[in-house]
Design an enzyme around this catalytic site. Structure first.
Site, mmCIF file in Angstrom:
data_model
loop_
_atom_site.group_PDB
_atom_site.id
_atom_site.type_symbol
_atom_site.label_atom_id
_atom_site.label_comp_id
_atom_site.label_asym_id
_atom_site.label_seq_id
_atom_site.Cartn_x
_atom_site.Cartn_y
_atom_site.Cartn_z
ATOM 1 C CB SER A 84 -0.929 -0.025 1.221
ATOM 2 O OG SER A 84 -1.727 1.117 1.289
ATOM 3 C CE1 TYR A 113 0.477 4.676 -5.852
ATOM 4 C CE2 TYR A 113 0.502 6.284 -4.062
ATOM 5 C CZ TYR A 113 0.947 5.092 -4.619
ATOM 6 O OH TYR A 113 1.853 4.323 -3.933
ATOM 7 C CE LYS A 141 -0.292 1.532 -4.097
ATOM 8 N NZ LYS A 141 0.113 0.128 -4.346
#
Length: 279
Positions: free
Chosen positions: A135, A149, A153
């Site tokens: 992660s 992004y 995650k």
């Protein structure tokens, strides 16, 4: 301690490469995967039969299934499944093209999911295994310009949190690795895509760029020993902050979140209404 067998995506560079080399250097075996086999050929030259280099595009469902099976058949088992492949998309919420966002999630989230789903039947039959997902500190907090992004995650975080509860009884362990800022090539053109910028966000982009250019970054090679400790732990954590900068950041963010929720607690409680009994 018996040597372990690893399956690693994104093993060609950065943290994935460092962790693959750390595993191999201590005598473990590694199925090292990357989009281009040439990028991991050197591992085979150095470590011989201990490494199985495999071409893998995690956005290709059939290839993922085939490569995971191939690695399992080659080594006879898989002890560690480490999802590291991924990249970032730079752009504000207004700027990003939907197709770029879909491609990002296809790699970062669905790529991880594909590998997990391919490996789980094998790990269940073994009655053991350790699934690790890379992660980020940005999987806990969010930042401007990389919101998509961060979102990918955050999705990876939820996936592994749920997974850990589902597979514990099968003897399968689950860990989220949450790196902070490290001096890798993450953010280079090979691991980053940039949306067309709108002039109205130019000042914001400049501020973020200045901040990132002065940000202190950790030594990626120093992460190897920590990851090996997580792998070898009898009871590894579900979440592991990789680097010294993550926990202070999280403390501040969660203190603010708790303060906000508590400020609005009376209004939240009012939204509950009168309890309804189900008989």
């Amino acid at each position: 301690m018996e040597n372990k067998v690893w399956f690693i995506t994104g093993a060609s560079r950065g943290l994935g490469r460092i962790w693959a080399e750390a595993a191999l250097s201590r005598g473990d075996k590694v199925a090292a995967t990357a989009r281009t086999p040439e990028s991991i050929a050197e591992l085979k030259e150095r470590f011989g039969d201990a490494v199985l280099p495999l071409a893998l595009d995690v956005t290709d469902s059939q290839q993922v299934e085939h490569v995971v099976q191939q690695a399992h058949e080659h080594f006879g088992r898989l002890d560690v499944v480490l999802n590291n492949a991924g990249y970032t998309l730079v752009g504000t919420t207004e700027e990003a093209d939907e197709s770029d966002v879909r491609e990002l999630f296809d790699a970062n989230y669905f790529g991880t999911l594909r590998v997990i789903q391919a490996a789980l039947p094998l790990l269940r039959l073994q009655g053991s295994g350790h699934i690790l997902g890379v992660s980020s500190a940005m999987g806990i907090v969010a930042a401007p310009l990389i919101g998509f992004y961060c979102a990918s995650k955050w999705a990876v975080e939820a996936l592994h949190d749920s997974l850990a509860q589902e597979v514990k009884s099968f003897g399968i362990k689950v860990t989220l690795l949450e790196p902070g800022a490290f001096a890798t090539d993450f953010g280079s053109p090979m691991s980053m895509k940039t949306s067309t910028g709108l002039e109205v966000y130019a000042e914001l982009r400049n501020r973020v760029s200045v901040r990132l250019s002065t940000e202190e970054r950790g030594d990626p090679n120093a992460t190897a020993e920590a990851i090996l400790q997580i792998i070898d732990a009898e009871d590894p954590p579900l979440r592991f902050a990789v680097g010294a900068g993550v926990l202070p950041l999280v403390r501040g963010v969660y203190a603010d979140r708790l303060a906000t929720w508590e400020t609005w607690e009376a209004v939240s409680n009012g939204a509950q209404g009168t309890p309804i009994s189900h008989r």
